[in-house]
Design a protein around this motif. Structure first.
Motif, PDB file in Angstrom:
ATOM      1  N   SER A   1       0.825  -1.206   0.000  1.00  0.00           N
ATOM      2  CA  SER A   1       0.000   0.000   0.000  1.00  0.00           C
ATOM      3  C   SER A   1       0.855   1.249   0.000  1.00  0.00           C
ATOM      4  CB  SER A   1      -0.945   0.003   1.198  1.00  0.00           C
ATOM      5  OG  SER A   1      -0.216   0.012   2.396  1.00  0.00           O
ATOM      6  N   GLN A   2       0.268   2.283  -0.569  1.00  0.00           N
ATOM      7  CA  GLN A   2       0.916   3.587  -0.575  1.00  0.00           C
ATOM      8  C   GLN A   2      -0.068   4.623  -0.052  1.00  0.00           C
ATOM      9  OE1 GLN A   2       0.420   2.171  -3.981  1.00  0.00           O
ATOM     10  NE2 GLN A   2       1.961   0.732  -3.252  1.00  0.00           N
ATOM     11  N   SER A   3       0.475   5.616   0.646  1.00  0.00           N
ATOM     12  CA  SER A   3      -0.363   6.676   1.166  1.00  0.00           C
ATOM     13  C   SER A   3       0.454   7.961   1.167  1.00  0.00           C
ATOM     14  CB  SER A   3      -0.808   6.324   2.591  1.00  0.00           C
ATOM     15  OG  SER A   3      -1.430   7.426   3.193  1.00  0.00           O
ATOM     16  N   LEU A   4      -0.131   9.015   0.662  1.00  0.00           N
ATOM     17  CA  LEU A   4       0.544  10.313   0.656  1.00  0.00           C
ATOM     18  C   LEU A   4      -0.509  11.370   0.925  1.00  0.00           C
ATOM     19  CD1 LEU A   4       3.055  12.101   0.083  1.00  0.00           C
ATOM     20  CD2 LEU A   4       2.411  12.053  -2.333  1.00  0.00           C
TER      21      LEU A   4
ATOM     22  N   PRO B   1      -5.656  13.814   1.103  1.00  0.00           N
ATOM     23  CA  PRO B   1      -4.593  13.211   0.277  1.00  0.00           C
ATOM     24  C   PRO B   1      -4.434  13.983  -1.033  1.00  0.00           C
ATOM     25  CG  PRO B   1      -6.594  11.956   0.023  1.00  0.00           C
ATOM     26  CD  PRO B   1      -6.932  13.083   0.954  1.00  0.00           C
TER      27      PRO B   1
ATOM     28  N   TRP C   1      -0.959  11.151   8.169  1.00  0.00           N
ATOM     29  CA  TRP C   1      -1.267  12.549   7.858  1.00  0.00           C
ATOM     30  C   TRP C   1      -2.687  12.937   8.252  1.00  0.00           C
ATOM     31  CZ3 TRP C   1      -5.449  12.538   4.662  1.00  0.00           C
ATOM     32  CH2 TRP C   1      -5.652  11.416   3.854  1.00  0.00           C
TER      33      TRP C   1
END
Lengths: 451, 485
Positions: B51-54, B72, B358
């Motif tokens: 998984s990716q999260s930004l 996001p 975040w």
């Protein structure tokens, strides 16, 4: 939140770009605002928007999954690449075919209602809270709480043609009031609805204040076995543990559930009937699961007799049964769980329940309950936010909090009375249920606190 | 344009808008997470996810009240919208605050922090990682009484960019790895589980794949499988009053629940009352309250090598520190951030302010918090000088009241200590106590050679609930006269 049309556009793009024979896409979008209260004022406010996509690709009997917080094409392509790479190296396994139809309604809320909850202004919440916050200006009142509104969308789609999309949302307000000095009186109430009117917010506050006032200067009470009147928040807490430990197919098939090998047998008091029903309008649930199946109403316990547990497709296949539409993201280690539990109400007016206790304890809430033994559903936890000694059907004094340790199978086998009114409650670690108050003949308190 | 300068430009736009809207303080955080989670259950893949999260968060202080927004979306439009929304709600909330938020002073901070590792787990093939899990899982099965076997590993790389209106500009990158297995046997009316090297999916440290290799999961599988089976017919743990020796994994949870949480100073002041509760460690106790026996030293350390909460700066931008919470048994200090340090009258924050990714505002979280080693030698040495004690190991169930006084813990396994050695195996061991009395009964702590790091990957706090990770290092220790259920 994304609309049905936006969701369809995203999943179609993913399917067209996917290199796999079959693909599954789950999209979630969420928005909401919350206010925390402490010292009778906002201590923290947050406005949050978030999105998530899970992509599962099937490649020669192998599967890979990836997820991302973005619906941008760049992020979706990256997720596809990662899921594809993961699938290349995953072990081969037998997988149920992805769903190809979308029969049955999607449930949930109208989009507009969910959107309104998602964008409910903070200023409006503060206006609703203002009269209540003014109660906390006195030095001896510590007024705390949490007011949250949120809306979400969820999409389930497969490259074989299944497409489901729905909206949910909620507004919830809880408050805990501490009165000092002179011994802390603590009261708390939670309310969880599709929307909260001014009177709902003030009603929670008023009840919390009254609980706190009634709880001042609690007296110590020796631990031991007592009859109890459990208010709905306390009942809901216990019911969640009964569910997590035993009402899902995985523990049932593993042999660790209190229902394992006992379907058709009497396991609890005949005053106890439990169903799982996402279609009950008092909940706000979607009508499909994360295998694209329609979620069914399931009778779990009927007048104390074990009737069923909830299944997803893998556990249903293992058991030779049909799915009940309770799947989470696949593959799933923990298996399916009930998502909308209802403990059926009884025939005793709430106000008459207290009168059934010659000597006993009224419990407002439990705190930090945890599971010790899954098969007997033995749990421990403490009372919280209003614990009272009852004599001759009347509250005679607040008492200091007590720790209980006991089997919930035993507890729910000693039911004296079931209240007539079901209330929607949330559990400490998540989950919701509709439950009435209960009077139990015997509840085992094993140690005491000092407050 | 580098990512850092791109994020700084975005942040600057938000910080300037916040200032224009009346914010006396503002910060912008950009957090990126990359995660890989693999698990097998009974010979089948039960988890395989990357998984990716930004995302980006803006926090403002207007009129002495906080506002916060997160999304996001890393565009200038999003930053400005979040800033304006946060300022608006903060201003509306400020009307009600009788005690405006006052931040402890902090000089602007500029720098970078990167956690150390030898082997990047994201560079190790998924095929190799699954092979290890499958081998382990296979060794756990093979007996009809074994009904559940699981083996898993999880890796998280987090990048964190922090920019404040006071001129701080920070970048931190951490990598943490964890792995473990559990095996459940069912029979004789019992359900018994053993977990290696710890509960909650294993043990987690701020290191690379070398941590997973060092655990030797397959090498421990048969021992733990056999223990789970043996527990089905083991004698129940006796109830009564006994001397108790706690293994490191269980002692770590004891530290967490009965020292970590009650010393979060926001909690002490009632800011967590509506969910997790309050604390018995009221402010007048600082500097004089006997929390434990004289050999009990509990040290918070945000620079602990390998600790899950090890960092260069917290989410206030306060540099990592090391401080005593309990020194020679006496309570010394709380866990603070810039907001609550001033409520305590301290000149500066201890730097315990952390957010979950975040999405949410930072709050006081338990840092790495450890029980310092004693002089009781090895665990075998401690057994040798203990008569009629019981050794408890591996977390099973935990519960503690909302003031953090009355606790009750159940472990997966216990052994009677007879003749200075492990003797009879005991099932369902449960102990109960009151926090200061319990720590006051500690009369022996094993030495530095037994001092190990135990990661907690699932600490919940706040509304909405945020998850934080931290480490509690400790050596096994003995507690006299404890109530067993």
């Amino acid at each position: 939140m994304i609309s049905r049309e936006q969701a369809r556009e995203i999943v179609e793009w993913v399917f067209s770009a996917s290199p796999a024979e079959e693909a599954e896409v789950v999209l979630s979008s969420h928005a909401g605002n919350s206010i925390r209260l402490a010292e009778a004022a906002p201590s923290e406010q947050n406005s949050l928007e978030e999105a998530k996509v899970w992509i599962r690709l099937i490649r020669d009997g192998r599967q890979g999954r990836s997820s991302s917080d973005s619906f941008s094409k760049e992020a979706l392509q990256h997720s596809l690449d990662q899921a594809w790479a993961a699938a290349e190296y995953a072990p081969v396994m037998e997988l149920p075919p992805l769903e190809s139809t979308s029969s049955g309604g999607d449930g949930g809320l109208p989009e507009k209602t969910a959107q309104a909850l998602a964008s409910h202004p903070q200023e409006k919440k503060l206006e609703q809270l203002a009269p209540y916050l003014s109660e906390g200006v006195h030095e001896d009142v510590q007024l705390t709480g949490f007011y949250d509104t949120q809306g979400s969308s969820l999409t389930y789609a497969t490259s074989r043609g299944c497409f489901r999309h729905g909206y949910v949302g909620k507004a919830s307000f809880s408050s805990t009031v501490i009165l000092e000095p002179g011994g802390a009186g603590v009261g708390a109430v939670r309310r969880n609805e599709k929307n909260l009117e001014d009177k709902d917010v003030l009603g929670v506050g008023e009840t919390a204040l009254q609980k706190a006032k009634a709880s001042r200067e609690p007296r110590p009470l020796d631990p031991g076995e007592y009859p109890v009147l459990l208010e709905p928040n306390a009942v809901g807490n216990l019911l969640m543990f009964l569910s997590w430990a035993g009402l899902g197919a995985r523990p049932f098939l593993d042999g660790s559930s209190f229902l394992s090998s006992k379907i058709g047998e009497k396991v609890l008091s005949d005053k106890i009937s439990i169903v799982d029903d996402v279609w009950d309008p008092r909940f706000c649930c979607l009508g499909f699961d994360l295998e694209g199946q329609r979620t069914q109403r399931v009778k779990l316990i009927e007048e104390g007799i074990a009737r069923n547990v909830v299944f997803d497709r893998p556990t249903a296949k293992e058991a030779g049964r049909e799915t009940t539409g309770h799947a989470g993201l696949q593959p799933s280690a923990s298996g399916p769980f009930p998502s909308a539990l209802i403990l059926e109400p009884g025939d005793v007016e709430e106000t008459d329940l207290l009168g059934t206790l010659d000597k006993g304890i009224l419990v407002t809430q439990f705190h930090y309950t945890n599971l010790m033994d899954p098969q007997k559903v033995t749990v421990t936890g403490l009372t919280r936010n209003g614990t009272f000694l009852v004599e001759n059907g009347k509250i005679v004094a607040p008492v200091q909090n007590l720790r209980f340790t006991m089997s919930l199978v035993d507890a729910f086998s000693s039911v004296r009375g079931v209240g007539r009114e079901g209330r929607l409650v949330e559990a400490f670690f998540g989950g919701a249920a509709i439950v009435p108050s209960l009077v139990l003949d015997a509840f085992r308190f094993t140690s005491a606190t000092e407050f | 344009m580098t990512r850092s300068s791109e994020f700084e430009a975005l942040a600057q736009a938000g910080l300037e808008r916040a200032k224009a809207l009346g914010a006396t303080y503002a910060d912008v955080r950009v957090v990126e997470e990359n995660r890989r989670s693999l698990a097998v259950r009974m010979g089948r893949v039960s988890k395989l996810e990357q998984s990716q999260s930004l995302g980006l968060a803006v926090r403002v202080l207007v009129g002495g009240a906080w506002g916060h927004g997160a999304a996001p979306d890393l565009t200038e439009g999003a930053v400005l919208a979040l800033t304006e929304g946060a300022c608006k709600s903060a201003k509306a909330g400020a009307v009600y605050r009788k005690k405006p938020v006052c931040l402890a002073p902090l000089a602007s901070q500029v720098g970078e922090f990167r956690s150390s590792f030898e082997e990047d787990p994201f560079e190790v093939s998924i095929e190799e990682q699954f092979a290890l899990l499958m081998e382990t899982d296979g060794l756990l099965r093979g007996d009809p009484r074994i009904r559940v076997s699981t083996a898993q590993m999880d890796f998280l790389r987090e990048g964190n960019w922090f920019f404040s209106s006071e001129g701080s500009r920070l970048f931190q990158e951490t990598l943490r790895s964890g792995a473990g297995f559990s095996v459940t046997a069912v029979g004789n009316g019992e359900v018994q589980t053993r977990s290696y090297p710890a509960s909650f999916g294993g043990n987690y440290v701020q290191k690379g794949y070398e941590h997973v290799r060092s655990l030797d999961l397959p090498g421990h599988a048969q021992e733990y499988r056999d223990q789970a089976i043996a527990l089905l017919t083991a004698d129940p743990c006796p109830s009564g009053t006994f001397d108790l020796i706690l293994g490191g994994g269980q002692l770590a949870l004891q530290i967490h629940e009965s020292v970590g949480h009650p010393n979060e100073f926001d909690r002490v002041l009632g800011f967590e009352a509506d969910l997790a509760g309050r604390s018995f460690v009221t402010p007048e106790k600082r500097g004089n309250f006997r929390y434990g026996s004289e050999i009990v030293n509990l040290v918070a350390d945000s620079g602990l090598d390998g600790g899950l909460a090890t960092m260069g700066w917290d989410d206030d931008g306060v540099p990592a520190q090391r401080w005593h919470v309990v020194e020679a048994g006496i309570h010394r200090n709380y866990l603070t951030n810039r907001e609550f340090a001033t409520r305590l009258g301290d000149p500066q924050s201890f730097g315990a302010n952390r957010a979950w990714g975040w999405r949410y505002p930072p709050q006081i979280r338990i840092p790495n918090l450890s029980l310092m080693a004693g002089d009781a030698g090895s665990l075998e040495d401690l057994f040798a000088e203990s008569e009629n004690a019981i050794f408890f190991d591996t977390v099973k169930t935990w519960s503690i009241d909302q003031m953090r006084l009355n606790f009750q813990f159940t472990c997966e396994i216990a052994w009677e200590i007879k003749g200075g050695k492990k003797a009879r195996l005991l099932r369902n061991p449960t102990y109960q106590g009151m926090t200061p009395t319990f720590w006051g009964s500690c009369d022996a702590i094993c030495g530095q050679d037994e001092w190990k790091l135990w990661g907690v990957p699932n600490c919940g706090k706040g509304q909405p609930m945020q998850i934080a990770e931290m480490t509690h290092a400790c050596s096994p220790a003995r507690f006299r006269g404890i109530t067993l259920l």
